[in-house]
Write an enzyme that holds these catalytic residues in place. Sequence first.
Site, PDB file in Angstrom:
ATOM      1  N   ARG A   1       0.942  -1.301   0.111  1.00 12.66           N
ATOM      2  CA  ARG A   1       0.067   0.030   0.069  1.00 12.66           C
ATOM      3  C   ARG A   1       0.900   1.363  -0.109  1.00 12.66           C
ATOM      4  O   ARG A   1       1.879   1.352   0.646  1.00 12.66           O
ATOM      5  CB  ARG A   1      -0.975  -0.051   1.197  1.00 12.66           C
ATOM      6  CG  ARG A   1      -1.976  -1.001   1.015  1.00 12.66           C
ATOM      7  CD  ARG A   1      -3.072  -0.910   2.163  1.00 12.66           C
ATOM      8  NE  ARG A   1      -3.903  -2.410   2.032  1.00 12.66           N
ATOM      9  CZ  ARG A   1      -4.605  -2.811   0.989  1.00 12.66           C
ATOM     10  NH1 ARG A   1      -5.159  -2.006   0.248  1.00 12.66           N
ATOM     11  NH2 ARG A   1      -5.185  -3.986   1.264  1.00 12.66           N
ATOM     12  N   ASP A   2       0.322   2.319  -0.643  1.00 16.22           N
ATOM     13  CA  ASP A   2       1.092   3.564  -0.797  1.00 16.22           C
ATOM     14  C   ASP A   2       0.952   4.245   0.478  1.00 16.22           C
ATOM     15  O   ASP A   2      -0.182   4.506   1.224  1.00 16.22           O
ATOM     16  CB  ASP A   2       0.635   4.462  -1.996  1.00 16.22           C
ATOM     17  CG  ASP A   2       1.379   5.699  -2.349  1.00 16.22           C
ATOM     18  OD1 ASP A   2       1.754   5.856  -3.218  1.00 16.22           O
ATOM     19  OD2 ASP A   2       1.714   6.579  -1.333  1.00 16.22           O
ATOM     20  N   ILE A   3       2.238   4.748   1.080  1.00 18.97           N
ATOM     21  CA  ILE A   3       2.090   5.548   2.457  1.00 18.97           C
ATOM     22  C   ILE A   3       1.195   6.628   2.515  1.00 18.97           C
ATOM     23  O   ILE A   3       0.944   7.192   3.419  1.00 18.97           O
ATOM     24  CB  ILE A   3       3.373   5.687   2.858  1.00 18.97           C
ATOM     25  CG1 ILE A   3       3.455   5.850   4.314  1.00 18.97           C
ATOM     26  CG2 ILE A   3       4.055   6.948   1.940  1.00 18.97           C
ATOM     27  CD1 ILE A   3       5.220   5.807   4.728  1.00 18.97           C
TER      28      ILE A   3
ATOM     29  N   ASN B   1       4.159   7.118 -13.182  1.00 20.80           N
ATOM     30  CA  ASN B   1       4.865   8.351 -13.395  1.00 20.80           C
ATOM     31  C   ASN B   1       6.379   8.030 -13.691  1.00 20.80           C
ATOM     32  O   ASN B   1       7.015   7.244 -13.275  1.00 20.80           O
ATOM     33  CB  ASN B   1       4.951   9.016 -11.896  1.00 20.80           C
ATOM     34  CG  ASN B   1       3.544   9.481 -11.570  1.00 20.80           C
ATOM     35  OD1 ASN B   1       2.729   9.569 -12.202  1.00 20.80           O
ATOM     36  ND2 ASN B   1       3.045   9.340 -10.426  1.00 20.80           N
TER      37      ASN B   1
ATOM     38  N   VAL C   1      10.268   8.013  -6.854  1.00 22.12           N
ATOM     39  CA  VAL C   1      10.963   6.820  -6.347  1.00 22.12           C
ATOM     40  C   VAL C   1      11.430   6.414  -7.933  1.00 22.12           C
ATOM     41  O   VAL C   1      10.410   5.788  -8.300  1.00 22.12           O
ATOM     42  CB  VAL C   1      10.155   5.967  -5.610  1.00 22.12           C
ATOM     43  CG1 VAL C   1      11.142   4.706  -5.315  1.00 22.12           C
ATOM     44  CG2 VAL C   1       9.795   6.546  -4.221  1.00 22.12           C
TER      45      VAL C   1
ATOM     46  N   HIS D   1       7.316   1.324 -10.897  1.00 21.69           N
ATOM     47  CA  HIS D   1       6.284   0.962 -10.068  1.00 21.69           C
ATOM     48  C   HIS D   1       5.115   1.390 -10.507  1.00 21.69           C
ATOM     49  O   HIS D   1       5.165   2.514 -11.150  1.00 21.69           O
ATOM     50  CB  HIS D   1       6.279   1.389  -8.540  1.00 21.69           C
ATOM     51  CG  HIS D   1       6.593   3.088  -8.515  1.00 21.69           C
ATOM     52  ND1 HIS D   1       7.718   3.423  -8.592  1.00 21.69           N
ATOM     53  CD2 HIS D   1       5.789   3.912  -8.105  1.00 21.69           C
ATOM     54  CE1 HIS D   1       7.619   4.624  -8.311  1.00 21.69           C
ATOM     55  NE2 HIS D   1       6.363   5.148  -8.087  1.00 21.69           N
TER      56      HIS D   1
ATOM     57  N   HIS E   1       1.210   2.386 -10.026  1.00 20.85           N
ATOM     58  CA  HIS E   1       0.016   2.751  -8.945  1.00 20.85           C
ATOM     59  C   HIS E   1      -1.125   2.103  -9.274  1.00 20.85           C
ATOM     60  O   HIS E   1      -1.679   2.615 -10.400  1.00 20.85           O
ATOM     61  CB  HIS E   1      -0.101   4.155  -8.801  1.00 20.85           C
ATOM     62  CG  HIS E   1       1.065   5.165  -8.429  1.00 20.85           C
ATOM     63  ND1 HIS E   1       1.258   5.773  -7.299  1.00 20.85           N
ATOM     64  CD2 HIS E   1       2.277   5.387  -9.234  1.00 20.85           C
ATOM     65  CE1 HIS E   1       2.261   6.407  -7.235  1.00 20.85           C
ATOM     66  NE2 HIS E   1       3.198   6.378  -8.312  1.00 20.85           N
TER      67      HIS E   1
HETATM   68  P1  DGP Z   1       5.858   8.070  -7.501  1.00 26.16           P
HETATM   69  O1  DGP Z   1       5.664   9.956  -7.254  1.00 26.16           O
HETATM   70  O2  DGP Z   1       5.248   8.056  -8.801  1.00 26.16           O
HETATM   71  O3  DGP Z   1       7.592   8.081  -7.877  1.00 26.16           O
HETATM   72  O4  DGP Z   1       5.500   7.410  -6.430  1.00 26.16           O
HETATM   73  C1  DGP Z   1       5.934   6.932  -5.206  1.00 26.16           C
HETATM   74  C2  DGP Z   1       4.926   6.651  -4.543  1.00 26.16           C
HETATM   75  O5  DGP Z   1       5.746   5.971  -3.146  1.00 26.16           O
HETATM   76  C3  DGP Z   1       4.280   7.889  -3.549  1.00 26.16           C
HETATM   77  O6  DGP Z   1       2.725   7.569  -4.056  1.00 26.16           O
HETATM   78  C4  DGP Z   1       4.338   7.658  -2.295  1.00 26.16           C
HETATM   79  C5  DGP Z   1       4.954   6.078  -1.985  1.00 26.16           C
HETATM   80  N1  DGP Z   1       5.970   6.089  -0.956  1.00 26.16           N
HETATM   81  C6  DGP Z   1       7.103   6.745  -0.804  1.00 26.16           C
HETATM   82  N2  DGP Z   1       7.487   6.392   0.382  1.00 26.16           N
HETATM   83  C7  DGP Z   1       7.045   5.357   0.744  1.00 26.16           C
HETATM   84  C8  DGP Z   1       7.086   4.403   1.863  1.00 26.16           C
HETATM   85  O7  DGP Z   1       8.113   4.524   2.754  1.00 26.16           O
HETATM   86  N3  DGP Z   1       6.338   3.329   1.791  1.00 26.16           N
HETATM   87  C9  DGP Z   1       5.344   2.998   1.193  1.00 26.16           C
HETATM   88  N4  DGP Z   1       4.530   2.142   1.196  1.00 26.16           N
HETATM   89  N5  DGP Z   1       5.002   4.067   0.052  1.00 26.16           N
HETATM   90  C10 DGP Z   1       6.063   5.260  -0.070  1.00 26.16           C
END
Ligand code: DGP
Length: 113
Positions: free
Chosen positions: A30-32, A86, A95, A99, A101
């Site tokens: 899950r996205d944080i 993205n 990141v 990945h 979403h």
């Molecule tokens: P993007 O911005 O498309 O590179 O997406 C990166 C996503 O990663 C963003 O929606 C937030 C998520 N994210 C960042 N740090 C963490 C983390 O430590 N844990 C989790 N679960 N998600 C994270």
Amino acid sequence: MSADCLFCKIIAGDIPAEFVAQTDRVVAFRDISPKAPVHVLVVPRTHVENVAQAAAQVPEELAEMAQVAQQIADAECDGQYRWIFNTGESAGQSVFHAHGHVVGGTPLGWEPA
Ligand code: DGP
């Protein structure tokens, strides 16, 4: 594995995350910072920077990402979802480990986020 990559650390278990799927090729967690009721990141185990690199270097992992994305959506949002990659800073990539979403669970508009 890339030593300073956040998602490599999550895959290795060095940083906690709420996993919803794990296979030999792919993990999903899950996205944080969720932008919708369902917001899951589907990630290849191999460190590649973006979806095009995934297609070129680990196509079998990208194909499995698509299958896992659909399975998550089937389980959590009636099989209806958006799958977002993205690519590049100006597109919102923060990141640099590929990945997708998986976003759903609510009607989605078409305006860029
Ligand atoms: P993007 O911005 O498309 O590179 O997406 C990166 C996503 O990663 C963003 O929606 C937030 C998520 N994210 C960042 N740090 C963490 C983390 O430590 N844990 C989790 N679960 N998600 C994270």
